[in-house]
Design an enzyme around this catalytic site. Structure first.
Site, PDB file in Angstrom:
ATOM      1  N   ASP A   1      -8.400  22.308  -8.699  1.00  0.00           N
ATOM      2  CA  ASP A   1      -8.553  21.217  -9.667  1.00  0.00           C
ATOM      3  C   ASP A   1      -7.952  21.722 -10.978  1.00  0.00           C
ATOM      4  O   ASP A   1      -8.528  22.575 -11.654  1.00  0.00           O
ATOM      5  CB  ASP A   1     -10.041  20.869  -9.819  1.00  0.00           C
TER       6      ASP A   1
ATOM      7  N   TYR B   1     -16.611  20.714 -10.778  1.00  0.00           N
ATOM      8  CA  TYR B   1     -17.006  19.395 -11.291  1.00  0.00           C
ATOM      9  C   TYR B   1     -18.108  18.837 -10.389  1.00  0.00           C
ATOM     10  O   TYR B   1     -17.987  18.869  -9.161  1.00  0.00           O
ATOM     11  CB  TYR B   1     -15.747  18.531 -11.235  1.00  0.00           C
TER      12      TYR B   1
ATOM     13  N   LYS C   1      -7.435  11.882 -17.442  1.00  0.00           N
ATOM     14  CA  LYS C   1      -7.658  12.717 -18.609  1.00  0.00           C
ATOM     15  C   LYS C   1      -6.356  12.841 -19.421  1.00  0.00           C
ATOM     16  O   LYS C   1      -5.979  11.901 -20.073  1.00  0.00           O
ATOM     17  CB  LYS C   1      -8.209  14.078 -18.174  1.00  0.00           C
TER      18      LYS C   1
ATOM     19  N   ARG D   1       0.819  -1.214   0.000  1.00  0.00           N
ATOM     20  CA  ARG D   1       0.000   0.000   0.000  1.00  0.00           C
ATOM     21  C   ARG D   1       0.852   1.263   0.000  1.00  0.00           C
ATOM     22  O   ARG D   1       0.398   2.325  -0.435  1.00  0.00           O
ATOM     23  CB  ARG D   1      -0.952  -0.025   1.201  1.00  0.00           C
TER      24      ARG D   1
HETATM   25  C1  LIG Z   1     -13.010  13.825 -14.649  1.00  0.00           C
HETATM   26  C2  LIG Z   1     -12.770  14.929 -13.711  1.00  0.00           C
HETATM   27  C3  LIG Z   1     -12.480  14.694 -12.371  1.00  0.00           C
HETATM   28  C4  LIG Z   1     -12.546  13.322 -11.746  1.00  0.00           C
HETATM   29  O1  LIG Z   1     -11.638  12.424 -12.280  1.00  0.00           O
HETATM   30  P1  LIG Z   1     -11.888  10.835 -12.305  1.00  0.00           P
HETATM   31  O2  LIG Z   1     -10.537  10.323 -12.590  1.00  0.00           O
HETATM   32  O3  LIG Z   1     -12.883  10.596 -13.410  1.00  0.00           O
HETATM   33  O4  LIG Z   1     -12.413  10.449 -10.966  1.00  0.00           O
HETATM   34  C5  LIG Z   1     -12.204  15.772 -11.563  1.00  0.00           C
HETATM   35  N1  LIG Z   1     -12.205  17.030 -12.037  1.00  0.00           N
HETATM   36  C6  LIG Z   1     -12.488  17.296 -13.320  1.00  0.00           C
HETATM   37  C7  LIG Z   1     -12.465  18.707 -13.791  1.00  0.00           C
HETATM   38  C8  LIG Z   1     -12.790  16.266 -14.196  1.00  0.00           C
HETATM   39  O5  LIG Z   1     -13.124  16.538 -15.462  1.00  0.00           O
END
Ligand SMILES: *Cc1c(COP(=O)(O)O)cnc(C)c1O
Length: 401
Positions: free
Chosen positions: A194, A122, A219, A68
């Site tokens: 974010d 988000y 992403k 972990r």
């Molecule tokens: C997709 C996304 C997330 C979350 O990511 P996951 O890997 O899908 O949990 C957080 N913030 C933004 C702006 C996103 O587009």
């Protein structure tokens, strides 16, 4: 000093060298190493002696202890991401972007605290604030993404954290991150951003005054729509707290997925450059179409966020939105269903183009989204933009019926 700690290197070079420490890519007994940190899969770690077990248990990072806590494949990814963010102490990895957000909020907030959350966040971020965080006694207020230094008036004695997302999900407002971060620093409030849209290549967040920066690696870092992960990268002051909370929460990521993320990271610079150029080509074309109400892309000169974006960002990624003038749900569905080169699906940042309908009016609380036109979000991939534009043109025809 490891290669990835060398802050004199430029970002594209750091992407290539990050995390490739000799002790993670080779073994002196073999007389050399390989290019990439191998995939070290592990739950159990074996020790030479009781003394060895004790010593490694006391170490805080980069020592094999138990699965972990990670293996060199995991540390290599964390190290490479830290190297991309000047001013960062370390990076923690999570099984998804949402897990990174929730772990960060849990680490930085306690019952009785107040959180300022951007209204354009988000949606799953909001769901956590209005759900579990509220249940744990943390109050969330939503603020206008365009508030800038005016955030000062919203800070209460119990405000502990300001959460930012720029550009905002679905609606792409650009926040004045340096202004908000400066107010927060002065008032002793932590900031968390974010930064999934920009990545540190287009917006090095800590250098702009942010304390904790988050990315959904799912992403652009992964970039191939085949793995999920999230990250938090933090200043020296906050990293120990995040690390401790992360261990308490039991988050761990797969070394196989880390190897995929490292592979994506190596080409992030070239991909993002192309995503950005293709996105601007498509956005510019859309802006001139009679079927389009407006295009939500801060890289366009007449976008309300353009001045801030030009000041703070090194470029654009490939995600933006646009409205269909006078269109209702049915017309939007005809348009989207007619697209051949855009997959219909969530997520974004992969090499292939995607489309989703979005409805911000139903999500917001501090500000109003009162544009009646149906909104569409595009993630522009690495295809030739001329093919994407031809596809969009065909779909406009299909929408008209
Ligand atoms: C997709 C996304 C997330 C979350 O990511 P996951 O890997 O899908 O949990 C957080 N913030 C933004 C702006 C996103 O587009």
């Amino acid at each position: 000093m490891s290669k990835s700690d060398d802050q004199s290197l430029r970002p594209a070079t750091k992407l290539v060298q990050g995390g490739r420490r000799p002790e993670w890519t080779g073994d002196p007994r073999l007389g050399g190493g390989v290019v990439n940190p191998p995939v070290w899969r592990a739950s159990t770690v074996l020790y030479d002696s009781i003394a060895d077990l004790k010593a490694r248990g006391a170490a805080t990072h980069d020592r094999l202890y138990y699965g972990r806590r990670g293996t060199p494949t995991v540390w290599a990814l964390a190290d490479a991401l830290t190297g991309m963010e000047p001013g960062a102490e370390g990076t923690l990895l999570y099984p998804s972007g949402v897990a990174a957000i929730t772990a960060g909020l849990l680490a930085l907030l306690a019952p009785g605290d107040h959180l300022l959350m951007v209204d354009s966040a988000y949606e799953p971020t909001r769901l956590f604030c209005d759900g579990m965080l509220r249940r744990f006694g943390v109050e969330t207020s939503y603020y206008d993404p365009l508030v800038g230094a005016g955030i000062a008036a919203l800070i209460r004695p119990e405000t502990k954290l300001i959460f930012l997302e720029s550009p905002g999900s679905l609606t792409f407002e650009v926040q004045d991150v340096p202004a908000i971060a400066a107010v927060a620093r002065e008032k002793g409030v932590t900031t968390m951003l974010d930064n999934t849209w920009a990545t540190p290549l287009l917006f090095p967040a800590l250098a702009h005054g942010v304390d904790v920066t988050m990315m959904s690696l799912t992403k652009y870092v992964g970039g191939h729509s085949d793995a999920m992960m999230g990250s938090l990268t933090a200043t020296p002051a906050l990293w120990p707290r995040l690390r401790k909370a992360t261990y308490q929460l039991g988050h761990a990521v797969s070394p196989d997925d880390c190897a995929l993320m490292l592979r994506g990271l190596r080409t992030l610079d070239v991909r993002l450059t192309r995503h950005g150029a293709n996105g601007l080509a498509v956005a510019g074309w859309l802006a001139a179409r009679p079927e389009v109400g407006r295009v939500l892309h801060p890289g366009l000169a007449d976008d309300p966020g353009h001045a801030l974006w030009s000041r703070d960002f090194a470029g654009a990624s490939g995600l933006f939105g646009f409205t269909l003038k006078g269109a209702d749900d049915g017309a939007r569905a005809r348009f989207i269903d007619a697209l051949a080169h855009f997959g219909l699906g969530f997520s974004w940042g992969g090499y292939e183009s995607l489309v989703v309908p979005s409805d911000p009016a139903t999500i917001r609380t501090a500000t109003r989204w009162d544009d009646p036109d149906a909104l569409v979000r595009l993630s522009i991939g690495l295809e030739d933009p001329a093919d994407l534009i031809a596809d969009l043109e065909r779909a406009f025809g299909a929408m008209a019926g």
